[in-house]
Motif scaffolding. Structure first.
Motif, PDB file in Angstrom:
ATOM      1  N   ASN A 140       0.831  -1.211   0.000  1.00  0.00           N
ATOM      2  CA  ASN A 140       0.000   0.000   0.000  1.00  0.00           C
ATOM      3  C   ASN A 140       0.859   1.253   0.000  1.00  0.00           C
ATOM      4  OD1 ASN A 140      -2.335  -1.551   0.056  1.00  0.00           O
ATOM      5  ND2 ASN A 140      -2.527  -1.482   2.289  1.00  0.00           N
ATOM      6  N   ARG A 143       2.335   1.721  -3.517  1.00  0.00           N
ATOM      7  CA  ARG A 143       1.312   2.153  -4.483  1.00  0.00           C
ATOM      8  C   ARG A 143       1.022   3.645  -4.315  1.00  0.00           C
ATOM      9  NH1 ARG A 143      -4.113   2.781  -4.194  1.00  0.00           N
ATOM     10  NH2 ARG A 143      -5.288   2.537  -6.149  1.00  0.00           N
ATOM     11  N   GLU A 144       0.874   4.081  -3.069  1.00  0.00           N
ATOM     12  CA  GLU A 144       0.614   5.497  -2.813  1.00  0.00           C
ATOM     13  C   GLU A 144       1.773   6.365  -3.298  1.00  0.00           C
ATOM     14  OE1 GLU A 144      -0.183   8.488   0.990  1.00  0.00           O
ATOM     15  OE2 GLU A 144      -0.143   6.318   1.286  1.00  0.00           O
ATOM     16  N   ILE A 147       1.728   6.717  -7.177  1.00  0.00           N
ATOM     17  CA  ILE A 147       0.654   7.586  -7.669  1.00  0.00           C
ATOM     18  C   ILE A 147       0.912   9.052  -7.330  1.00  0.00           C
ATOM     19  CG2 ILE A 147      -1.801   8.138  -7.421  1.00  0.00           C
ATOM     20  CD1 ILE A 147      -2.313   5.136  -7.022  1.00  0.00           C
ATOM     21  N   LYS A 148       1.267   9.333  -6.087  1.00  0.00           N
ATOM     22  CA  LYS A 148       1.392  10.723  -5.637  1.00  0.00           C
ATOM     23  C   LYS A 148       2.723  11.373  -6.018  1.00  0.00           C
ATOM     24  CE  LYS A 148      -1.834  10.487  -1.752  1.00  0.00           C
ATOM     25  NZ  LYS A 148      -2.024  10.699  -0.292  1.00  0.00           N
ATOM     26  N   LYS A 151       3.445  10.032 -10.283  1.00  0.00           N
ATOM     27  CA  LYS A 151       2.359  10.218 -11.250  1.00  0.00           C
ATOM     28  C   LYS A 151       2.050   8.957 -12.072  1.00  0.00           C
ATOM     29  CE  LYS A 151       2.519  14.367  -9.699  1.00  0.00           C
ATOM     30  NZ  LYS A 151       1.612  14.728  -8.603  1.00  0.00           N
ATOM     31  N   PRO A 153      -0.424   6.270 -13.354  1.00  0.00           N
ATOM     32  CA  PRO A 153      -1.880   6.107 -13.422  1.00  0.00           C
ATOM     33  C   PRO A 153      -2.323   4.901 -12.600  1.00  0.00           C
ATOM     34  CG  PRO A 153      -0.926   6.400 -15.614  1.00  0.00           C
ATOM     35  CD  PRO A 153       0.214   6.147 -14.673  1.00  0.00           C
ATOM     36  N   ASN A 154      -3.376   5.064 -11.848  1.00  0.00           N
ATOM     37  CA  ASN A 154      -3.864   3.985 -10.995  1.00  0.00           C
ATOM     38  C   ASN A 154      -4.163   2.721 -11.797  1.00  0.00           C
ATOM     39  OD1 ASN A 154      -4.909   2.856  -8.484  1.00  0.00           O
ATOM     40  ND2 ASN A 154      -6.928   3.076  -9.419  1.00  0.00           N
ATOM     41  N   GLN A 155      -4.724   2.896 -13.008  1.00  0.00           N
ATOM     42  CA  GLN A 155      -5.108   1.739 -13.816  1.00  0.00           C
ATOM     43  C   GLN A 155      -3.898   1.020 -14.410  1.00  0.00           C
ATOM     44  OE1 GLN A 155      -5.766   4.931 -14.352  1.00  0.00           O
ATOM     45  NE2 GLN A 155      -6.153   5.401 -16.507  1.00  0.00           N
ATOM     46  N   CYS A 156      -2.710   1.581 -14.271  1.00  0.00           N
ATOM     47  CA  CYS A 156      -1.499   0.959 -14.803  1.00  0.00           C
ATOM     48  C   CYS A 156      -0.661   0.317 -13.707  1.00  0.00           C
ATOM     49  CB  CYS A 156      -0.657   1.985 -15.556  1.00  0.00           C
ATOM     50  SG  CYS A 156      -1.441   2.579 -17.056  1.00  0.00           S
ATOM     51  N   ILE A 157      -1.254   0.161 -12.521  1.00  0.00           N
ATOM     52  CA  ILE A 157      -0.567  -0.489 -11.410  1.00  0.00           C
ATOM     53  C   ILE A 157      -1.294  -1.787 -11.090  1.00  0.00           C
ATOM     54  CG2 ILE A 157       0.147  -0.306  -9.002  1.00  0.00           C
ATOM     55  CD1 ILE A 157       0.183   2.717  -9.325  1.00  0.00           C
TER      56      ILE A 157
END
Length: 390
Positions: A140, A143-144, A147-148, A151, A153-157
């Motif tokens: 987790n 992942r955060e 993204i933060k 940059k 993309p959430n859908q690419c993780i």
């Protein structure tokens, strides 16, 4: 505060060595392990009919001979191995089938093409005695950060943990390898790829003579007892070879014995500040390079060391030492930090934690963080001036 080696089961109390021994099948030369009291164990191996090779690293590649298969005792690997149990005799974990599933239910392409892609694996081994309690927090956290701070993309993780509802995203050997293939598929110049793993790591004897220290490094998926481990050779051929010119891959591996887990040709010596060759000693040419791209690996420790889960950092629950220090350092330097600076901060933090513990605590509990984060790469670069980025 507790520090628990990822090479031991998570439980305060008995952390003594197990009686698990690694064996080599004389017929097919594959590796397996078993519990025994003493002496040699004889059993047929899987392609030769042996239950022991159910935990062999390359069961599917066994020889076909079923005659004269003896499993001879070989030296114990590392200082300790997992305590294995028979609580799940059919080889399933939490009700998942260990047989290969169809293609993973995850988009192989998107309406628009993104140049960032990541695979994050957190393996808890939740039904086993050697379970880990920090890997979900680690995943987790990563992942955060992606993204933060970078940059992505959430859908690419793609996230693989035992908490996922989709059975294709459980971190089995099959699913992890499928996800790694997805990670590098159709990569193009300008792509930034990330592979992250938090879980157990092991070593096994190297019979291909492509390791300087004589051992292959491995990662342990959730079903490794039945399906086998994922070796550094498999990882190298799956995500290093396909990297085209202009593609950059970062692997961040929080596991024991993970120093050269990607089998990259250059290892950075933090103490001397120079790159050292990790070329295989074998006379036969063994491919360990990319197809023009760049692969960089940040490992929790050197090949002969063990990584730790720890509650020493405060906050909620356990964390992998590498993951916590890595994400903490990146967040503290939003304008960027060099690779050398990143290594320096993590080394300093580990020394600081160990210094702050009282001498009596260290003597009584023997729980110090004894790991040195390691950097390796497919190409040499100036770690003192190059800014770390994903």
């Amino acid at each position: 505060m507790e520090v628990t080696s990822k090479y031991r089961r998570y439980k305060k109390g008995d952390l003594s060595p197990t009686n698990t021994t690694v064996h080599v099948c004389n017929a097919c030369r594959n590796i397996c392990s078993s519990h025994h009291q003493s002496g040699e164990t004889k059993a047929p191996c899987r392609g030769c009919c042996c239950f022991l090779c159910n935990i062999c690293n390359s069961a599917l590649e066994h020889g076909k001979s079923r005659e004269n298969c003896l499993v001879g005792s070989v030296k114990k690997i590392g200082s300790k191995l997992f305590k294995l149990d028979n609580s799940n005799k059919n080889g399933n974990f939490l009700g998942w089938s260990s047989s290969p599933s169809p293609s993973i239910a995850f988009p192989s392409s998107f309406p628009r093409r993104y140049n960032k892609r990541a695979v994050l694996c957190g393996v808890s081994y939740s039904t086993r005695k050697f379970r880990l309690k920090g890997t979900i927090n680690d995943t987790n956290n990563m992942r955060e950060l992606l993204i933060k701070n970078f940059k992505f993309p959430n859908q690419c993780i793609r996230v693989l943990t035992e908490q996922e509802q989709n059975v294709d995203l459980i971190p089995t050997k099959h699913n992890i390898l499928e996800s790694l293939r997805w990670l590098v598929k159709d990569c193009e110049a300008g792509d930034s790829l990330v592979f992250y793993f938090s879980g157990h790591g092991l070593q096994q004897p190297d019979f291909k003579e492509d390791e300087i220290d004589g051992f292959d490094e491995t990662l342990c998926p959730v079903d490794f007892i039945k399906e086998g481990m994922i070796s550094d050779n498999e990882i190298n051929s799956t995500i290093v070879w396909p990297l085209k010119k202009g593609v950059t891959l970062h692997a961040i591996v929080d596991a024991c014995h993970s120093g050269t887990i990607l089998d990259l040709l250059h290892v950075y010596n933090y103490q001397s500040g120079i790159w050292e060759d990790n070329k295989p000693p074998s006379r036969d040419p063994i491919r360990k390079h990319t197809s023009g791209g760049l692969a960089i690996c940040l490992s929790a420790c050197e090949d002969n060391q063990m990584a730790a889960d720890s509650a020493v950092f405060g906050g909620k629950g356990m964390n992998g030492v590498l993951t916590y220090l890595f994400t903490k350092t990146i967040r503290e330097y939003p304008r960027g930090i060099t690779y050398r600076g990143l290594l320096a901060k993590m080394h300093e933090e580990i020394k600081k934690i160990n210094r702050n513990r009282s001498f009596s605590y260290r003597i009584l509990h023997r729980k110090i963080i004894a790991q040195d984060p390691l950097l390796s790469s497919s190409e040499r670069f100036d770690v003192s001036t190059t800014i770390f980025t994903l």
